[in-house]
Design an enzyme around this catalytic site. Structure first.
Site, PDB file in Angstrom:
ATOM      1  N   HIS A   6      -5.738   2.937   1.093  1.00 43.67           N
ATOM      2  CA  HIS A   6      -4.855   4.008   1.561  1.00 43.67           C
ATOM      3  C   HIS A   6      -5.415   4.759   2.776  1.00 43.67           C
ATOM      4  O   HIS A   6      -4.728   4.967   3.767  1.00 43.67           O
ATOM      5  CB  HIS A   6      -4.622   5.035   0.449  1.00 43.67           C
ATOM      6  CG  HIS A   6      -4.128   4.437  -0.832  1.00 43.67           C
ATOM      7  ND1 HIS A   6      -3.245   3.390  -0.869  1.00 43.67           N
ATOM      8  CD2 HIS A   6      -4.392   4.747  -2.133  1.00 43.67           C
ATOM      9  CE1 HIS A   6      -2.982   3.083  -2.130  1.00 43.67           C
ATOM     10  NE2 HIS A   6      -3.675   3.884  -2.914  1.00 43.67           N
ATOM     11  N   ASP A  16       0.899  -1.141   0.000  1.00 43.10           N
ATOM     12  CA  ASP A  16       0.000   0.000   0.000  1.00 43.10           C
ATOM     13  C   ASP A  16       0.945   1.199   0.000  1.00 43.10           C
ATOM     14  O   ASP A  16       1.576   1.498   1.012  1.00 43.10           O
ATOM     15  CB  ASP A  16      -0.877   0.010   1.262  1.00 43.10           C
ATOM     16  CG  ASP A  16      -1.916   1.109   1.175  1.00 43.10           C
ATOM     17  OD1 ASP A  16      -1.525   2.271   0.933  1.00 43.10           O
ATOM     18  OD2 ASP A  16      -3.111   0.834   1.323  1.00 43.10           O
ATOM     19  N   HIS A  17       1.070   1.856  -1.149  1.00 43.65           N
ATOM     20  CA  HIS A  17       2.170   2.822  -1.257  1.00 43.65           C
ATOM     21  C   HIS A  17       2.008   4.000  -0.295  1.00 43.65           C
ATOM     22  O   HIS A  17       2.964   4.697  -0.016  1.00 43.65           O
ATOM     23  CB  HIS A  17       2.372   3.277  -2.708  1.00 43.65           C
ATOM     24  CG  HIS A  17       1.413   4.316  -3.190  1.00 43.65           C
ATOM     25  ND1 HIS A  17       0.157   4.015  -3.640  1.00 43.65           N
ATOM     26  CD2 HIS A  17       1.521   5.662  -3.295  1.00 43.65           C
ATOM     27  CE1 HIS A  17      -0.454   5.137  -4.001  1.00 43.65           C
ATOM     28  NE2 HIS A  17       0.345   6.152  -3.805  1.00 43.65           N
TER      29      HIS A  17
HETATM   30  C1  BG6 Z   1      -3.581   4.997  -6.429  1.00 42.09           C
HETATM   31  C2  BG6 Z   1      -4.944   5.157  -7.050  1.00 42.09           C
HETATM   32  O1  BG6 Z   1      -3.543   3.861  -5.614  1.00 42.09           O
HETATM   33  O2  BG6 Z   1      -3.284   6.148  -5.652  1.00 42.09           O
HETATM   34  C3  BG6 Z   1      -4.999   6.411  -7.905  1.00 42.09           C
HETATM   35  O3  BG6 Z   1      -5.246   4.029  -7.849  1.00 42.09           O
HETATM   36  C4  BG6 Z   1      -4.571   7.610  -7.085  1.00 42.09           C
HETATM   37  O4  BG6 Z   1      -6.303   6.611  -8.446  1.00 42.09           O
HETATM   38  C5  BG6 Z   1      -3.246   7.345  -6.397  1.00 42.09           C
HETATM   39  O5  BG6 Z   1      -4.461   8.706  -7.978  1.00 42.09           O
HETATM   40  C6  BG6 Z   1      -2.917   8.470  -5.451  1.00 42.09           C
HETATM   41  O6  BG6 Z   1      -1.601   8.303  -5.000  1.00 42.09           O
HETATM   42  P1  BG6 Z   1      -0.717   9.546  -4.602  1.00 42.09           P
HETATM   43  O7  BG6 Z   1       0.550   8.945  -4.092  1.00 42.09           O
HETATM   44  O8  BG6 Z   1      -0.531  10.365  -5.838  1.00 42.09           O
HETATM   45  O9  BG6 Z   1      -1.486  10.293  -3.565  1.00 42.09           O
END
Ligand code: BG6
Length: 499
Positions: free
Chosen positions: A238, A175-176
Site C-alpha cells: 500500500h 491493492d485496495h
Molecule cells: C490491509 C492490512 O491490507 O490493510 C491490514 O492487511 C490493514 O492490516 C488494512 O489494517 C488497512 O486498510 P485501510 O483501508 O483500513 O486503511
C-alpha cells in the site's frame, strides 16, 4: 458511465470474511447505481455445502433489508467445491456453462481469488486444466488479493506460476489502496492543476512524509500478522504504491500501462538500503500494554495467536531516497503502525523555506513551513498551510490553512475501494491494479530490510505504549524537522488527539 458488458464473477473463498464484508456490499453499491452489467451473475465457490438460497441468506446480514437488496440477491449463485481438488473442476465448468447459457453471458468470466494465498498457484492451474483460463468467445480475467508472496523469492515464484496459466493482461492484482478515491485524486491534484507540478521536485520540496496510522490492533488476526508485520502488511504494497503516485512522472496518457510504467520507474529508482544500514534508516516498534481512556489495553504479545516472545513489528518508520532527476536528495519518510492514537492516512509534501528571511527580526520568528497535506482517510481532503501576517503592528506571521473536505460535496457518493476496483476489472481497466514487475520491484527494495532483521537480532525493536505515536526513535529519523501529528479532522494538527 457505460455499463460493463455481460459477465459472470466467480468468487473463490465465497464463505470468507472478505466476500461478506467487502465484495458483496461493493457489488450491491454498484447495483444501486445501475453500474452492474445488464446480464450478470455472481457464482460463490467454496467448501461449505450451501445451496444458492443458503448462500444468499448468509449474505443478507451484510446488506440492508429492503427491496433493492432482495432484487440484488438474485444475482448470487453458489457452487460447493473443494478448491484444492482437480477432479472437482469439471463440475465447476458445467455449472458455469449452465448459468452462462441461461443468462447469455457470452463466456465472459472473472475469477476472484479471495482464498488463503497457498491456493493462488493451485486454483489458476486447475482452472487452466479445466479449459477455463482461455476462451475463444469471451474474456477470462483473474483477480488476486495480497499477499503477493512473502519476500522477493516467493513473489517471483508466484508471478511465474500465475503466468503459466494466465497472461499478464488477464491478471488483476488488487491493492485496495489504489482503489481509494483520494489516492486517485493524487493524480488529478498533480496532473490537472498548473500550480503544483512546477514545484513538485527537489528544487522546491524539502521532504515528503507518508503516514498510515491505525488505532486498531491486530483484531483477531494475530496468527496471520505475527508472520507478516508492518513491512510486509502495509509498506511493501500500500505505502509504496502511494509513493509511486506521489513521485511518478506524468504519464503521456491515462492508460493502464502508461501509468504502471511510471510507478515501476519510481520503484526502480529507490535507493537500496544496504543491510548494514538498515538500523539507521528503518525503525521498528511493537505496542506494549497500556491504558487508553481509563481502559487497560493488552500489548501485542498478549494478543491471541501471537508468539509471547514475538519480534514482529507493529510499527515501522523509515527514511529513503529516490535516485532520479526529480527527487535527487529529497528524503521520503514513511510511517505506519497499529494501536496509534488515530486512524489516519495522509501524504504531506513539505516545501522548502524561503531563501532569504525578510521577517526574521520579528519577535518569535519561525520560517514558515509550507505543507500540502493530501488526506487519504478519514475526513478526505486537501490542506495547504502557509504564512499570513497577523493584523496590526510589525510583521508577525501565523500559519493558516486553506482546505477542501470531500464531505462538502454532500450529494456525492464516495465509492469504496472495492466498488471502484471491481467495476474497473469488469470494464477491463487495470490502471489501478498492481503489475507483476512493480510488485517484484517493491519486494526487491524491502528485501534487504527483511534480511537484516532476519540475520541480525541485535537490531532493536522498540516498545511503544498502545495509543502513542510509536517509539521515540522514530522522531529522530526526520533530520532537523518533525513529523506532522495528524488528527481525525484534517485541519486539527496539534500534537495530541483523541483515539
Ligand atoms: C490491509 C492490512 O491490507 O490493510 C491490514 O492487511 C490493514 O492490516 C488494512 O489494517 C488497512 O486498510 P485501510 O483501508 O483500513 O486503511
Amino acid at each position: 458511465m457505460k455499463k460493463p458488458t455481460h459477465q459472470l464473477l466467480v468468487i473463490f473463498g465465497a464463505s470468507g470474511d472478505l466476500t461478506r464484508r467487502k465484495l458483496v456490499p461493493a457489488l450491491f453499491d454498484l447495483f444501486l447505481q445501475n453500474l452492474l452489467p445488464a446480464k450478470f451473475a455472481v457464482l460463490g465457490v467454496s467448501r461449505t455445502p450451501f445451496s444458492d438460497e443458503q448462500f444468499r441468506d448468509s449474505m443478507k446480514e451484510f446488506l440492508p433489508s429492503n427491496e433493492a437488496a432482495a432484487n440484488f440477491l438474485k444475482f448470487l449463485h453458489y457452487q460447493p467445491l473443494e478448491t484444492s481438488r482437480n477432479s472437482d473442476y469439471p463440475a465447476l465448468k458445467t455449472r458455469l456453462s449452465q448459468i452462462d447459457n441461461e443468462l447469455g453471458l457470452g463466456g465472459n468470466y472473472i475469477f476472484y481469488l479471495s482464498t488463503p494465498p497457498s491456493l493462488y498457484s493451485i486454483i489458476p492451474r486447475y482452472l487452466s486444466e479445466a479449459g477455463l483460463s482461455r476462451s475463444e468467445t469471451g474474456f477470462r480475467r483473474l483477480i488476486v488479493e495480497k499477499p503477493f508472496g512473502t519476500d522477493l523469492e516467493t513473489a517471483r515464484r508466484l508471478n511465474v506460476e500465475l503466468l503459466n496459466y494466465f497472461d499478464e493482461k488477464q491478471i488483476y492484482r488488487i491493492d485496495h489502496y489504489l482503489g481509494k478515491e483520494t489516492v486517485q485524486n493524487m493524480l488529478v491534484t498533480r496532473f490537472a492543476n498548473g500550480i503544483f507540478e512546477p514545484l513538485w521536485n527537489h528544487t522546491f520540496i524539502r521532504h515528503v512524509e507518508v503516514t498510515s496510522a491505525e488505532s486498531l490492533g491486530v483484531e483477531g488476526r494475530g496468527g496471520y500478522y505475527d508472520h507478516s508485520g508492518a513491512l510486509r502488511d502495509m509498506v511493501q504494497n500500500h505505502l509504496l504504491q502511494l509513493v509511486g503516485f506521489v513521485a511518478m512522472e506524468p504519464p503521456a496518457v491515462m492508460e493502464a500501462d502508461a501509468i504502471r510504467n511510471e510507478t515501476l520507474k519510481v520503484f526502480q529508482a529507490l535507493r537500496p538500503i544496504r543491510e548494514n544500514m538498515v538500523e539507521n534508516y528503518v525503525i521498528r516498534g511493537q505496542y506494549t500494554a497500556s491504558t487508553i481512556k481509563g481502559q487497560p489495553v493488552p500489548g501485542y504479545r498478549q494478543e491471541e495467536g501471537v508468539d509471547r516472545h514475538s519480534r514482529t513489528e507493529t510499527f515501522l518508520a523509515m527514511k529513503f531516497f529516490i535516485d532520479n532527476w526529480r527527487w535527487a536528495g529529497v528524503p521520503f519518510y514513511i510511517r505506519t503502525g497499529k494501536k496509534l492514537p488515530a486512524r489516519v492516512t495522509e501524504v504531506v509534501v513539505n516545501f522548502k523555506h524561503v531563501p532569504h528571511h525578510l521577517f526574521s527580526a520579528s519577535p518569535g520568528y519561525q520560517p514558515v513551513s509550507n505543507q500540502l497535506v493530501i488526506r487519504i482517510q478519514p475526513d478526505e481532503g486537501v490542506l495547504l498551510k502557509f504564512g499570513m501576517k497577523i493584523p496590526g503592528a510589525g510583521f508577525n506571521i501565523q500559519t493558516v490553512n486553506m482546505n477542501f473536505h470531500y464531505s462538502e460535496l454532500t450529494d456525492l457518493h464516495l465509492p469504496s475501494a472495492y466498488e471502484r476496483l471491481l467495476l474497473d476489472c469488469m470494464q477491463g481497466d487495470a490502471t489501478l491494479y498492481a503489475r507483476g514487475d512493480a510488485v517484484e520491484e517493491a519486494w526487491r527494495f524491502v528485501q534487504p530490510i527483511l534480511n537484516a532483521w532476519g540475520s541480525n537480532p541485535e537490531i532493536p525493536i522498540y516498545g511503544y505504549p498502545a495509543g502513542s505515536w510509536g517509539p521515540h526513535e522514530a522522531e529522530k529519523l526526520i533530520t532537523g524537522d518533525q513529523w506532522r501529528y495528524p488528527c481525525k479532522n484534517l485541519t486539527d494538527d496539534g500534537l495530541y488527539c483523541e483515539l
